[in-house]
Design an enzyme around this catalytic site. Structure first.
Site, mmCIF file in Angstrom:
data_model
loop_
_atom_site.group_PDB
_atom_site.id
_atom_site.type_symbol
_atom_site.label_atom_id
_atom_site.label_comp_id
_atom_site.label_asym_id
_atom_site.label_seq_id
_atom_site.Cartn_x
_atom_site.Cartn_y
_atom_site.Cartn_z
ATOM 1 N N ASP A 189 6.778 48.335 42.390
ATOM 2 C CA ASP A 189 7.707 48.960 43.622
ATOM 3 C C ASP A 189 7.282 50.082 44.427
ATOM 4 O O ASP A 189 8.101 51.035 44.680
ATOM 5 C CB ASP A 189 9.234 49.170 43.243
ATOM 6 C CG ASP A 189 9.778 47.798 42.902
ATOM 7 O OD1 ASP A 189 9.370 46.744 43.361
ATOM 8 O OD2 ASP A 189 10.997 47.848 41.983
ATOM 9 N N GLU A 190 5.905 50.302 44.229
ATOM 10 C CA GLU A 190 5.535 51.536 44.688
ATOM 11 C C GLU A 190 5.274 51.725 46.224
ATOM 12 O O GLU A 190 4.956 52.562 46.655
ATOM 13 C CB GLU A 190 4.039 51.982 44.140
ATOM 14 C CG GLU A 190 3.697 52.079 42.608
ATOM 15 C CD GLU A 190 3.804 51.003 41.817
ATOM 16 O OE1 GLU A 190 3.888 49.992 42.436
ATOM 17 O OE2 GLU A 190 3.444 50.963 40.656
ATOM 18 N N GLY A 191 5.356 50.374 46.727
ATOM 19 C CA GLY A 191 5.221 49.971 48.239
ATOM 20 C C GLY A 191 3.640 49.547 48.314
ATOM 21 O O GLY A 191 3.000 49.949 49.527
ATOM 22 N N LYS A 192 3.275 48.787 47.450
ATOM 23 C CA LYS A 192 1.878 48.233 47.671
ATOM 24 C C LYS A 192 1.917 47.218 48.820
ATOM 25 O O LYS A 192 0.784 47.190 49.543
ATOM 26 C CB LYS A 192 1.516 47.263 46.416
ATOM 27 C CG LYS A 192 1.242 48.318 45.015
ATOM 28 C CD LYS A 192 1.092 47.239 43.713
ATOM 29 C CE LYS A 192 2.100 46.395 43.465
ATOM 30 N NZ LYS A 192 3.511 47.088 42.935
ATOM 31 N N GLY A 193 3.014 46.435 49.034
ATOM 32 C CA GLY A 193 3.112 45.517 50.134
ATOM 33 C C GLY A 193 2.899 46.137 51.608
ATOM 34 O O GLY A 193 2.135 45.664 52.121
ATOM 35 N N HIS A 223 7.177 41.966 47.185
ATOM 36 C CA HIS A 223 6.447 42.941 48.035
ATOM 37 C C HIS A 223 7.336 42.905 49.544
ATOM 38 O O HIS A 223 7.453 41.686 50.157
ATOM 39 C CB HIS A 223 5.210 42.691 48.475
ATOM 40 C CG HIS A 223 4.201 42.921 47.050
ATOM 41 N ND1 HIS A 223 2.672 42.183 47.131
ATOM 42 C CD2 HIS A 223 4.457 43.347 46.060
ATOM 43 C CE1 HIS A 223 2.437 42.587 45.865
ATOM 44 N NE2 HIS A 223 3.518 43.112 45.154
ATOM 45 N N SER A 247 2.520 57.774 52.961
ATOM 46 C CA SER A 247 3.420 57.109 53.564
ATOM 47 C C SER A 247 4.772 57.723 53.860
ATOM 48 O O SER A 247 5.188 58.211 52.716
ATOM 49 C CB SER A 247 3.512 55.634 52.911
ATOM 50 O OG SER A 247 4.653 55.026 53.416
ATOM 51 N N VAL A 248 5.290 57.900 55.180
ATOM 52 C CA VAL A 248 6.579 58.571 55.296
ATOM 53 C C VAL A 248 7.832 57.546 55.859
ATOM 54 O O VAL A 248 8.650 58.084 56.440
ATOM 55 C CB VAL A 248 6.356 59.700 56.465
ATOM 56 C CG1 VAL A 248 5.717 60.693 55.570
ATOM 57 C CG2 VAL A 248 5.556 59.331 57.513
ATOM 58 N N GLY A 249 7.713 56.320 55.524
ATOM 59 C CA GLY A 249 8.406 55.460 56.104
ATOM 60 C C GLY A 249 8.059 54.079 55.751
ATOM 61 O O GLY A 249 6.851 53.795 55.559
HETATM 62 P P1 GDP Z 1 5.688 46.781 45.983
HETATM 63 O O1 GDP Z 1 6.326 45.819 44.933
HETATM 64 O O2 GDP Z 1 4.731 47.789 45.435
HETATM 65 O O3 GDP Z 1 5.138 46.035 47.124
HETATM 66 O O4 GDP Z 1 6.753 47.658 46.864
HETATM 67 P P2 GDP Z 1 7.798 47.220 47.385
HETATM 68 O O5 GDP Z 1 7.666 46.218 48.456
HETATM 69 O O6 GDP Z 1 9.281 47.126 46.452
HETATM 70 O O7 GDP Z 1 8.522 48.526 48.173
HETATM 71 C C1 GDP Z 1 9.393 49.191 48.009
HETATM 72 C C2 GDP Z 1 10.318 49.683 49.053
HETATM 73 O O8 GDP Z 1 10.073 50.722 49.660
HETATM 74 C C3 GDP Z 1 10.454 48.631 50.101
HETATM 75 O O9 GDP Z 1 11.685 48.415 50.610
HETATM 76 C C4 GDP Z 1 9.459 49.190 51.142
HETATM 77 O O10 GDP Z 1 9.826 48.731 52.661
HETATM 78 C C5 GDP Z 1 9.807 50.751 50.900
HETATM 79 N N1 GDP Z 1 8.934 51.590 51.543
HETATM 80 C C6 GDP Z 1 7.534 51.297 51.171
HETATM 81 N N2 GDP Z 1 6.784 52.727 51.608
HETATM 82 C C7 GDP Z 1 7.697 53.604 52.179
HETATM 83 C C8 GDP Z 1 7.889 54.704 52.463
HETATM 84 O O11 GDP Z 1 6.680 55.402 52.582
HETATM 85 N N3 GDP Z 1 9.236 55.422 52.779
HETATM 86 C C9 GDP Z 1 10.485 54.799 52.736
HETATM 87 N N4 GDP Z 1 11.446 55.145 52.947
HETATM 88 N N5 GDP Z 1 10.346 53.276 52.424
HETATM 89 C C10 GDP Z 1 9.018 52.672 52.068
#
Ligand code: GDP
Length: 423
Positions: free
Chosen positions: A14-18, A42, A411-413
């Site tokens: 859940d780091e935001g890889k997607g 993701h 990443s800021v959003g």
């Molecule tokens: P993955 O499993 O690593 O791909 O991560 P997720 O898809 O579960 O991402 C976690 C959540 O963080 C998702 O709801 C994304 O939309 C959100 N997200 C990713 N990058 C950012 C960021 O820089 N800021 C904020 N506020 N949300 C983010």
């Protein structure tokens, strides 16, 4: 030229890889998933809407990008068909030209999911809090050589026999061990017809396809699932997933064992989060945890445990992933804090260490916390490093110093372009 790049998680997932794959995909010709299955999630926010991808590579939104599900993936046909249909409903094109499935990928069967849930129920308060997507039973069967390969769908007579043999064995476990109902031949036949038959046009020798792509210098992106601390061999065992998530496994699970990964982009979250049971040294509790969960959007069907960034675990994650550069995500989430805590070392039986201890010792570790001054303003519209408040820059540099690898993206959003590119 860099041909093969991996985007992988450094922490617990859940780091935001997607969002990083979605951002960078336009620079690639092919995106490959090499492990994991329906347990991945993701999240992608783009011009088509908001999507949670479980199995499909995040390149499906990019025109002219080919998306491959490699042999290392837990191919859950039911999950995949639902995902394909949901995307098609939103006008995302999914055809055998842009999605390919390895004929060597094993099928995740209905009994894998059932066994996952039955075992969690048997464990009661000792349960692992799995996703119940059948991942552990699936990979156990793969190691036992008791799975069906996607390519077998093209040989119906052999397939029927193979499925019957496996079903007979599984029924001994479902009924004998768990006292549950057996699977019938008709149920499995209907399931194959409903969810597997429509996938046949996508199934091919993707290993050959990728080898040819490498020969012609196509740019390939390997998309990792979860994070280093969940790797079966190098993570916090047994609180890991059942596959190898590390970038070095990418070429094997993708179907191009001879390939070298040129760039490894490690994704680090600006704070810690962890879903599922197991040691989580720098965990917040109570109001502090609730607040961070709320502003970080850390919710789902399972509890998202949260805490400050863990520099011990992050440094370890960077090392085992062999990351060549870092994307730091969700920095905006920390904008309201007066002070930002960081876990800089662990205290194990009174002795401080910055090395990741053996998994069984983690329960005895306490976090050593340092704090930095917060920036206390909205940074979600910042697109340039020099426009970031000084305190935010200092926080990024502190993490960079601890892990020893350059942080190239901040990443800021969640939106595709809410990103600062450094250097
Ligand atoms: P993955 O499993 O690593 O791909 O991560 P997720 O898809 O579960 O991402 C976690 C959540 O963080 C998702 O709801 C994304 O939309 C959100 N997200 C990713 N990058 C950012 C960021 O820089 N800021 C904020 N506020 N949300 C983010």
């Amino acid at each position: 030229m860099d041909t093969c790049t991996a985007i992988v998680g450094i922490n617990w997932g859940d780091e935001g890889k997607g969002r990083m794959v979605d951002l960078l995909t336009e620079n690639f010709d092919i995106v490959v998933r090499y492990q994991g299955g329906g347990n991945a999630g993701h999240t992608i926010l783009n011009q088509y809407g908001e999507f949670l991808l479980h199995l499909l590579p995040s390149g499906v939104f990019c025109k002219d990008v080919v998306n491959v599900l490699g042999n290392g993936v837990a191919l859950d046909p039911e999950n995949l068909m639902h995902e394909i249909n949901a995307l098609r409903e939103k006008n995302v094109e999914i055809t055998p030209d842009n999605v390919m499935i390895s004929e060597r990928a094993s099928l995740l069967m209905p009994w894998h999911r059932r066994l996952d849930a039955l075992e969690e129920a048997r464990l009661k308060d000792k349960k692992m809090d799995t996703t119940r997507k059948g991942i552990a039973p699936f990979y156990s069967d793969k190691y036992q050589k008791k799975t069906v390969l996607a390519g077998e769908l093209f040989y119906p007579d052999l397939l029927r026999q193979h499925l019957n043999d496996l079903r007979e064995w599984k029924n001994l476990i479902l009924t004998g061990v768990y006292g549950d109902a057996p699977e019938s031949e008709e149920e499995i036949e209907t399931w194959v017809k409903t969810y597997c038959e429509p996938l046949k046009p996508f199934i091919r020798d993707t290993g050959e396809y990728l080898s040819e792509a490498l020969r012609s210098n196509k740019r390939i992106l390997l998309e990792g699932q979860l994070g280093a601390l969940r790797d079966l061999d190098y993570g916090i065992y047994p609180y890991t997933t059942s596959s190898n998530v590390l970038a070095c496994y990418g070429p094997l699970g993708a179907g191009m064992p001879h390939a070298k990964v040129d760039r490894i982009i490690g994704v680090v979250k600006a704070y810690s989060s962890c879903v599922g049971a197991g040691p989580f040294v720098c965990e917040f509790f109570g109001e502090e945890a609730d607040n961070l969960r709320k502003i970080g959007g850390e919710h789902g069907t399972r509890l998202h445990r949260v805490g400050p960034i863990d520099l011990v675990a992050t440094r370890y994650g960077v090392k085992v992933q062999n990351a060549t550069e870092i994307a730091l995500t969700k920095l905006d989430v920390l904008s309201s804090l007066d002070e930002i805590p960081l876990c800089v070392r662990y205290r194990l039986d009174g002795v401080e260490t910055d090395q990741m201890p053996f998994p069984s010792l983690l329960d005895r570790c306490e976090p050593v916390i340092e704090t930095m001054k917060g920036w206390k303003c909205d940074i979600s519209r910042v697109r340039n490093w020099w426009d970031l408040p000084e305190e935010a820059q200092a926080y990024v540099k502190r993490i960079e110093k601890a892990i020893g690898v350059v942080i190239r993206w901040i990443s800021v959003g969640p939106e595709r372009h809410s990103i600062i590119i450094r250097g």
